[in-house]
Design a protein around this motif. Sequence first.
Motif, PDB file in Angstrom:
ATOM      1  N   GLY B 194       0.812  -1.208   0.000  1.00  0.00           N
ATOM      2  CA  GLY B 194       0.000   0.000   0.000  1.00  0.00           C
ATOM      3  C   GLY B 194       0.841   1.251   0.000  1.00  0.00           C
ATOM      4  N   LYS B 195       0.162   2.391   0.072  1.00  0.00           N
ATOM      5  CA  LYS B 195       0.838   3.686   0.106  1.00  0.00           C
ATOM      6  C   LYS B 195       0.678   4.311   1.482  1.00  0.00           C
ATOM      7  N   LYS B 196       1.677   5.060   1.897  1.00  0.00           N
ATOM      8  CA  LYS B 196       1.695   5.638   3.230  1.00  0.00           C
ATOM      9  C   LYS B 196       2.344   7.011   3.217  1.00  0.00           C
ATOM     10  N   SER B 197       2.079   7.772   4.276  1.00  0.00           N
ATOM     11  CA  SER B 197       2.813   9.006   4.502  1.00  0.00           C
ATOM     12  C   SER B 197       3.224   9.046   5.959  1.00  0.00           C
ATOM     13  N   GLY B 198       4.421   9.548   6.221  1.00  0.00           N
ATOM     14  CA  GLY B 198       4.927   9.634   7.593  1.00  0.00           C
ATOM     15  C   GLY B 198       5.080  11.074   8.047  1.00  0.00           C
ATOM     16  N   LEU B 199       4.693  11.366   9.283  1.00  0.00           N
ATOM     17  CA  LEU B 199       4.832  12.713   9.841  1.00  0.00           C
ATOM     18  C   LEU B 199       5.351  12.652  11.266  1.00  0.00           C
ATOM     19  N   LEU B 200       6.177  13.621  11.606  1.00  0.00           N
ATOM     20  CA  LEU B 200       6.572  13.832  12.997  1.00  0.00           C
ATOM     21  C   LEU B 200       5.921  15.126  13.453  1.00  0.00           C
ATOM     22  N   ILE B 201       5.143  15.057  14.508  1.00  0.00           N
ATOM     23  CA  ILE B 201       4.390  16.225  14.974  1.00  0.00           C
ATOM     24  C   ILE B 201       4.805  16.560  16.401  1.00  0.00           C
ATOM     25  N   THR B 202       5.232  17.789  16.618  1.00  0.00           N
ATOM     26  CA  THR B 202       5.600  18.236  17.962  1.00  0.00           C
ATOM     27  C   THR B 202       4.563  19.243  18.440  1.00  0.00           C
ATOM     28  N   LEU B 203       4.024  19.016  19.619  1.00  0.00           N
ATOM     29  CA  LEU B 203       3.035  19.940  20.173  1.00  0.00           C
ATOM     30  C   LEU B 203       3.739  20.968  21.044  1.00  0.00           C
ATOM     31  N   LEU B 233      10.521  14.066  24.452  1.00  0.00           N
ATOM     32  CA  LEU B 233      11.630  14.890  23.990  1.00  0.00           C
ATOM     33  C   LEU B 233      12.720  14.857  25.047  1.00  0.00           C
ATOM     34  N   LYS B 234      13.969  14.994  24.593  1.00  0.00           N
ATOM     35  CA  LYS B 234      15.092  14.858  25.525  1.00  0.00           C
ATOM     36  C   LYS B 234      15.225  16.067  26.450  1.00  0.00           C
ATOM     37  N   THR B 235      14.456  17.107  26.182  1.00  0.00           N
ATOM     38  CA  THR B 235      14.571  18.335  26.976  1.00  0.00           C
ATOM     39  C   THR B 235      13.929  18.202  28.347  1.00  0.00           C
ATOM     40  N   GLY B 236      13.120  17.224  28.563  1.00  0.00           N
ATOM     41  CA  GLY B 236      12.487  17.085  29.864  1.00  0.00           C
ATOM     42  C   GLY B 236      11.598  15.868  29.893  1.00  0.00           C
ATOM     43  N   LEU B 237      10.970  15.618  30.996  1.00  0.00           N
ATOM     44  CA  LEU B 237      10.188  14.389  31.121  1.00  0.00           C
ATOM     45  C   LEU B 237       8.775  14.537  30.566  1.00  0.00           C
ATOM     46  N   GLY B 238       8.276  15.760  30.413  1.00  0.00           N
ATOM     47  CA  GLY B 238       6.855  15.938  30.089  1.00  0.00           C
ATOM     48  C   GLY B 238       6.551  16.347  28.662  1.00  0.00           C
ATOM     49  N   ASN B 239       7.568  16.475  27.799  1.00  0.00           N
ATOM     50  CA  ASN B 239       7.308  16.966  26.445  1.00  0.00           C
ATOM     51  C   ASN B 239       7.419  15.843  25.424  1.00  0.00           C
ATOM     52  N   TYR B 240       6.520  15.829  24.460  1.00  0.00           N
ATOM     53  CA  TYR B 240       6.404  14.698  23.548  1.00  0.00           C
ATOM     54  C   TYR B 240       6.402  15.137  22.097  1.00  0.00           C
ATOM     55  N   LEU B 262      -2.587  22.102  10.979  1.00  0.00           N
ATOM     56  CA  LEU B 262      -1.726  21.728  12.112  1.00  0.00           C
ATOM     57  C   LEU B 262      -0.902  22.929  12.583  1.00  0.00           C
ATOM     58  N   LYS B 263      -0.403  23.701  11.620  1.00  0.00           N
ATOM     59  CA  LYS B 263       0.366  24.903  11.986  1.00  0.00           C
ATOM     60  C   LYS B 263      -0.505  25.888  12.746  1.00  0.00           C
ATOM     61  N   SER B 264      -1.765  25.987  12.358  1.00  0.00           N
ATOM     62  CA  SER B 264      -2.678  26.946  13.000  1.00  0.00           C
ATOM     63  C   SER B 264      -2.937  26.591  14.464  1.00  0.00           C
ATOM     64  N   ILE B 265      -2.760  25.313  14.824  1.00  0.00           N
ATOM     65  CA  ILE B 265      -2.878  24.960  16.250  1.00  0.00           C
ATOM     66  C   ILE B 265      -1.481  24.857  16.888  1.00  0.00           C
ATOM     67  N   HIS B 266      -0.496  25.484  16.232  1.00  0.00           N
ATOM     68  CA  HIS B 266       0.866  25.619  16.761  1.00  0.00           C
ATOM     69  C   HIS B 266       1.611  24.287  16.888  1.00  0.00           C
ATOM     70  N   ALA B 267       1.226  23.317  16.075  1.00  0.00           N
ATOM     71  CA  ALA B 267       1.981  22.061  16.043  1.00  0.00           C
ATOM     72  C   ALA B 267       3.110  22.220  15.018  1.00  0.00           C
ATOM     73  N   GLU B 268       4.289  21.739  15.357  1.00  0.00           N
ATOM     74  CA  GLU B 268       5.384  21.701  14.394  1.00  0.00           C
ATOM     75  C   GLU B 268       5.313  20.381  13.649  1.00  0.00           C
ATOM     76  N   VAL B 269       5.414  20.448  12.320  1.00  0.00           N
ATOM     77  CA  VAL B 269       5.277  19.229  11.523  1.00  0.00           C
ATOM     78  C   VAL B 269       6.502  19.014  10.654  1.00  0.00           C
ATOM     79  N   ASP B 270       7.074  17.812  10.724  1.00  0.00           N
ATOM     80  CA  ASP B 270       8.142  17.409   9.803  1.00  0.00           C
ATOM     81  C   ASP B 270       7.550  16.313   8.919  1.00  0.00           C
ATOM     82  N   PHE B 271       7.335  16.662   7.648  1.00  0.00           N
ATOM     83  CA  PHE B 271       6.754  15.704   6.707  1.00  0.00           C
ATOM     84  C   PHE B 271       7.858  14.779   6.211  1.00  0.00           C
ATOM     85  N   LEU B 272       7.717  13.489   6.489  1.00  0.00           N
ATOM     86  CA  LEU B 272       8.799  12.538   6.207  1.00  0.00           C
ATOM     87  C   LEU B 272       8.699  11.909   4.823  1.00  0.00           C
ATOM     88  N   GLY B 273       7.559  12.128   4.157  1.00  0.00           N
ATOM     89  CA  GLY B 273       7.461  11.627   2.793  1.00  0.00           C
ATOM     90  C   GLY B 273       6.224  10.798   2.514  1.00  0.00           C
TER      91      GLY B 273
END
Lengths: 282, 282
Positions: B194-203, B233-240, B262-273
């Motif tokens: 099948g076909k897929k898309s991958g994203l990394l989303i930081t809140l 996230l490596k910056t602390g225990l509570g961030n994902y 996603l940007k409008s709700i202040h999420a950072e998105v890295d589109f992986l392809g």
Amino acid sequence: MKIAFLGPQASFTQLATTQLFPDEELLPQANILDCFTAVENGEVDKAVVPLENSIEGTVSMTLDYLYKTPSIKIEAEAVMPIAHHLMIHSENRIEDIKQIYSHPQALAQSFHFLDTQYKTVQRQDFSSTAAAAKHVSENPELKIAAVANQYAASLYGLKIINRNIQDFEQNHTRFIVISKQQNFYTNDSLEILGKKSGLLITLPEDHAGGLHQVLSVFAWRKMNLSKIESRTLKTGLGNYFFFITIVGKWHPVLYENALEELKSIHAEVDFLGNYQEFLLES
Amino acid sequence: MKIAFLGPQASFTQLATTQLFPDEELLPQANILDCFTAVENGEVDKAVVPLENSIEGTVSMTLDYLYKTPSIKIEAEAVMPIAHHLMIHSENRIEDIKQIYSHPQALAQSFHFLDTQYKTVQRQDFSSTAAAAKHVSENPELKIAAVANQYAASLYGLKIINRNIQDFEQNHTRFIVISKQQNFYTNDSLEILGKKSGLLITLPEDHAGGLHQVLSVFAWRKMNLSKIESRTLKTGLGNYFFFITIVGKWHPVLYENALEELKSIHAEVDFLGNYQEFLLES
């Protein structure tokens, strides 16, 4: 009480287990399955296994066995900062060291330090950090060092040359205490980070928006999630279950209603327990 | 082309890589970090690393390095059923075998078979299934067997005594092909699942319902998710951050709008392809 943990001796899981259960009989197990089996068969009262970020066991196994053995619940969660130290046999000098032994993941996590300070020293993969430390203690003539934890250094009488050589200060491992009784674990000598609840949710089919529907149940109740992980079911490639943790302590009615609502959308729910999260020392 | 993969020789990742890149130069790496570094520095064109359920690397490292190196994208995903075989040196007879060597996870995955058929034979942990097979090939006098894959049996000339001894028929490992160019990988000799898309989303912060808001973006567009995993996230225990895969192929405008929302709700998105998922042979 008898407490199983993911071994070998001086593993990070043992370091966690000695802090969680300082006065109990601790029984090392060869793998995560053995920890679950020992609890299920009643050979031990509880077990400590890694839940996240471990270099000692494939943590997805923990989620899979939680799913496969519904009689096993979570009593506590514990977080330990990862600290790697470079250690040698006390008869040796660091200048003479020819090789550095450790688990490949521990060598990777100390990559920048080792590459800067010991660029010319060959690195050698070993089955665990603890086994590497033991190997160093038993073979002074080999002039080798190990990357391992504080507990391994004490247990095998090794001399720590460099402390905290891991590349990321805030990296950590997460453990859970599992049992069939689901007693409320607490420990006055450990710092409590918060309260949590764990759930395993299986959706009837892999349908669009199914997970979104599940999360809606918690979102409109303002119940915050701290972890979510999907795992493929072994029955095929397209079926999933989800492991979710809810942060905070909520009124029992809120849980009951949320679980009722999940049933109404045909989700199967295994409630793993309300428990506390503790901070451990590395 | 040069292709890095998570070694050692005869690892499951090599078994996957030889099917994905049968005609290219394959370079084994000691750990997942080295695979990413080789791609980032341009030493290789692509790398193959485990994404899910591997016994050879802590797969959470793959997600962490995808997060840390935004220049690296996904070109393909591949699924391989796990098949463990029991193998011995051709000079030995199975009746004489005294010990069975393998990675602790492979021994755990073959637990029921080994416990039924070879209950009295001692099991011994080794750093990898491939290393165990190599050890068997080099030490016929020790009368030992290994649990490893087909490729290891061929490479080290071992005799397979029992095939498919894993406890769960449908267990599998998932791999990704990573690169900086993000070319569209395809291969006529492999079955496309099948076909897929991958994203990394930081809140922006760990706020109640944040993840639910993110999933809403895909849910109301009827874009189905096949995987979701939260990582601290490596910056602390509570961030994902969250790794999400979307199933199917969608109109580019739908992706663009979803990413805008996603940007409008202040999420950072890295589109992986956008990429294809392939089925490999075990």
